[in-house]
Design an enzyme around this catalytic site. Structure first.
Site, PDB file in Angstrom:
ATOM      1  N   SER A   1       0.800  -0.979  -0.117  1.00 13.91           N
ATOM      2  CA  SER A   1      -0.082   0.082   0.016  1.00 13.91           C
ATOM      3  C   SER A   1       0.802   1.313  -0.008  1.00 13.91           C
ATOM      4  O   SER A   1       1.395   1.439  -1.143  1.00 13.91           O
ATOM      5  CB  SER A   1      -1.011  -0.015   1.405  1.00 13.91           C
ATOM      6  OG  SER A   1      -0.367   0.125   2.518  1.00 13.91           O
TER       7      SER A   1
ATOM      8  N   HIS B   1      -2.953  -0.757  -3.059  1.00 11.40           N
ATOM      9  CA  HIS B   1      -4.229  -0.229  -2.667  1.00 11.40           C
ATOM     10  C   HIS B   1      -4.342   1.294  -3.513  1.00 11.40           C
ATOM     11  O   HIS B   1      -3.307   1.924  -3.302  1.00 11.40           O
ATOM     12  CB  HIS B   1      -4.106   0.274  -1.232  1.00 11.40           C
ATOM     13  CG  HIS B   1      -4.230  -1.173  -0.374  1.00 11.40           C
ATOM     14  ND1 HIS B   1      -4.262  -1.139   1.142  1.00 11.40           N
ATOM     15  CD2 HIS B   1      -4.335  -2.513  -0.773  1.00 11.40           C
ATOM     16  CE1 HIS B   1      -4.473  -2.388   1.605  1.00 11.40           C
ATOM     17  NE2 HIS B   1      -4.466  -3.106   0.396  1.00 11.40           N
TER      18      HIS B   1
ATOM     19  N   ASP C   1      -3.241  -5.728   5.388  1.00 15.02           N
ATOM     20  CA  ASP C   1      -3.768  -6.682   4.267  1.00 15.02           C
ATOM     21  C   ASP C   1      -2.643  -7.499   4.014  1.00 15.02           C
ATOM     22  O   ASP C   1      -1.394  -7.083   3.851  1.00 15.02           O
ATOM     23  CB  ASP C   1      -4.108  -5.742   3.352  1.00 15.02           C
ATOM     24  CG  ASP C   1      -4.773  -6.317   2.151  1.00 15.02           C
ATOM     25  OD1 ASP C   1      -5.196  -7.608   2.390  1.00 15.02           O
ATOM     26  OD2 ASP C   1      -5.099  -5.749   0.963  1.00 15.02           O
TER      27      ASP C   1
END
Length: 273
Positions: free
Chosen positions: A14, A41, A133
């Protein structure tokens, strides 16, 4: 198992991920025989230029992923904004998050599908990013016999994602970006990935039996009642990470290195929990 018969590497990030992707892709060879899927992301309300940006930094073919696109080796597939990505029968499947879903975990979503689809041929790499994540999906990859790598948190621009994954105990290797290509080559070229069968026998020779006896004596855990396929699969997986093809050589390693013996024991426990 249908679909691609080559290793598939899922790379997730991310915050700080774009630069990490660039650095890693630039270090990969043009012909590794691996397929790569990148999950970053992204703002779902805007188009992404990521595929175009990354294409300038690698000899691999970089594409934005589309529905039913067949995976090919030496290709990089970039997740489009606002989508979940899974792989079924060697082809990309895209979907939208459920309406009102507060927390999106697109990397976990991908990893679960790869664990089911590819087993030991699934590789997870967790790079710079915040939050968690990839941590749940990493456990699925490891339980399926695949390989889990985290970028060294000390190197990552944002260390939240790699540290979270490491805390689960599912990460096999913690490496700086520069050393990840070597680890991938060592693992993907090992005979362990070519069996295509999770219920493999113990490695040839009596080294494997001596390894089981060593586990019993030095870790206080008796694995003799485990299925031979389970034990054989886990021993061969550790051998693949070490780049060792002979069970007697691996016996020498675990005899000299108590940490490696414990890692093997931990792998056996993950497989049955």
């Amino acid at each position: 198992m249908d679909g691609a018969n080559f290793p598939v590497v899922a790379i997730g990030a991310s915050a700080g991920g774009l630069e990490a992707f660039r650095t890693l892709l630039a270090a990969l060879p043009a012909e590794s025989g691996l397929a790569f899927i990148l999950v970053q992301h992204l703002d779902p309300s805007h188009g992404s230029m990521m595929a175009e940006l990354l294409a300038h930094h690698t000899a691999l073919t970089v594409l934005e992923a589309h529905e039913d696109m067949q995976l090919e080796p030496d290709h990089v597939y970039v997740i489009p904004p606002g989508r979940y990505l899974a792989v079924r029968n060697g082809a990309i499947q895209l979907s939208r998050p459920k309406a009102g879903q507060a927390v999106r975990m697109p990397f976990d979503f991908l990893l679960h599908s790869l664990a089911e689809e590819f087993g030991e041929r699934a590789v997870c790499i967790i790079l710079s990013g915040t939050a968690t994540d990839g941590s749940v999906g990493a456990r699925a990859i490891k339980a399926a016999g695949g390989l889990v790598i985290a970028q060294d948190p000390e190197e990552a621009e944002f260390d939240g994602m790699p540290r979270s994954a490491i805390a689960t105990g599912a990460v096999d290797l913690v490496l700086p970006l520069a050393k990840i290509p070597e680890a991938l080559a060592k693992y993907s070229g090992h005979p362990y990935l070519k069996t295509g069968d999770s219920d493999v026998a113990l490695p040839a020779g009596d080294g494997a039996l001596k390894i089981i006896d060593l586990l019993r004596k030095r870790t206080s855990h008796d694995f003799t009642l485990y299925k031979e396929g389970t034990i054989g699969h886990r021993i061969q997986r550790r051998m693949a990470m070490a780049g060792i093809e002979d069970a007697n050589r691996y016996l020498e390693l675990v005899t000299k290195d108590p940490a490696e013996l414990q890692r093997l024991a931990n792998d056996l426990f993950i497989n049955v929990t």
